[in-house]
Design a protein around this motif. Structure first.
Motif, mmCIF file in Angstrom:
data_model
loop_
_atom_site.group_PDB
_atom_site.id
_atom_site.type_symbol
_atom_site.label_atom_id
_atom_site.label_comp_id
_atom_site.label_asym_id
_atom_site.label_seq_id
_atom_site.Cartn_x
_atom_site.Cartn_y
_atom_site.Cartn_z
ATOM 1 N N ASP A 1 38.332 41.830 42.298
ATOM 2 C CA ASP A 1 37.238 42.773 42.015
ATOM 3 C C ASP A 1 36.341 42.262 40.884
ATOM 4 O O ASP A 1 35.113 42.338 40.954
ATOM 5 C CB ASP A 1 37.773 44.165 41.683
ATOM 6 N N HIS B 1 34.318 39.295 42.169
ATOM 7 C CA HIS B 1 33.253 39.761 43.064
ATOM 8 C C HIS B 1 32.111 40.382 42.253
ATOM 9 O O HIS B 1 30.935 40.116 42.534
ATOM 10 C CB HIS B 1 33.802 40.767 44.080
ATOM 11 N N ALA B 2 32.423 41.200 41.283
ATOM 12 C CA ALA B 2 31.381 41.804 40.436
ATOM 13 C C ALA B 2 30.579 40.729 39.705
ATOM 14 O O ALA B 2 29.359 40.839 39.585
ATOM 15 C CB ALA B 2 32.016 42.778 39.440
ATOM 16 N N GLN C 1 26.247 39.688 40.522
ATOM 17 C CA GLN C 1 25.289 40.134 39.509
ATOM 18 C C GLN C 1 23.917 39.568 39.808
ATOM 19 O O GLN C 1 23.796 38.482 40.340
ATOM 20 C CB GLN C 1 25.691 39.642 38.112
#
Length: 128
Positions: free
Chosen positions: A119, A122-123, A127
């Motif tokens: 997670d 992925h974040a 961006q």
């Protein structure tokens, strides 16, 4: 294109040899671990290199000192246990910028924050 492991490097290199970039140009391959120049046909951009000698030397020193297991043993830029492969496909001016960034990381001018879970990764990569 990034490699998925040493076993798939050959297949990944083969794939980029026959694939064009969206602009019709050449696709380059960034491998995950090891020097794949012996099997490259001009598509290898770089690879992550590991030199575990400094890590093992630190472990052995800790065993001898009776402190083995008191901390983690990580690969890092400062001791040379992790590095990037400089290939002929990386222009000298770009390589100089990469080496400056590497030195800035070693000197603490650039902070690299590790992300260990999917997670968080992925974040980070999504961006703007």
């Amino acid at each position: 294109v990034f490699g998925e492991g040493n076993g798939s490097s050959f297949g990944m290199l083969q794939a980029v040899e026959t694939t064009k970039a969206t602009d019709g140009g050449k696709v380059y391959f960034i491998d995950v671990i090891g020097d794949k120049t012996p099997i490259d046909k001009g598509y290898l951009l770089s690879s992550v290199l590991w030199n575990l000698e400094p890590v093992f030397a630190a472990m052995i020193a800790d065993v001898k000192a009776g402190s083995y297991g008191s901390h983690n043993y990580d690969i890092n830029l400062k001791d040379g246990s992790v590095d990037l492969l400089h290939t002929k496909n990386i222009p000298d001016d770009v390589w100089a910028e990469v080496m400056k960034a590497k030195q800035d990381i070693i000197d603490g001018k650039i902070t690299v924050t590790p992300h260990y879970d999917a997670d968080a990764v992925h974040a980070l990569v999504t961006q703007n």
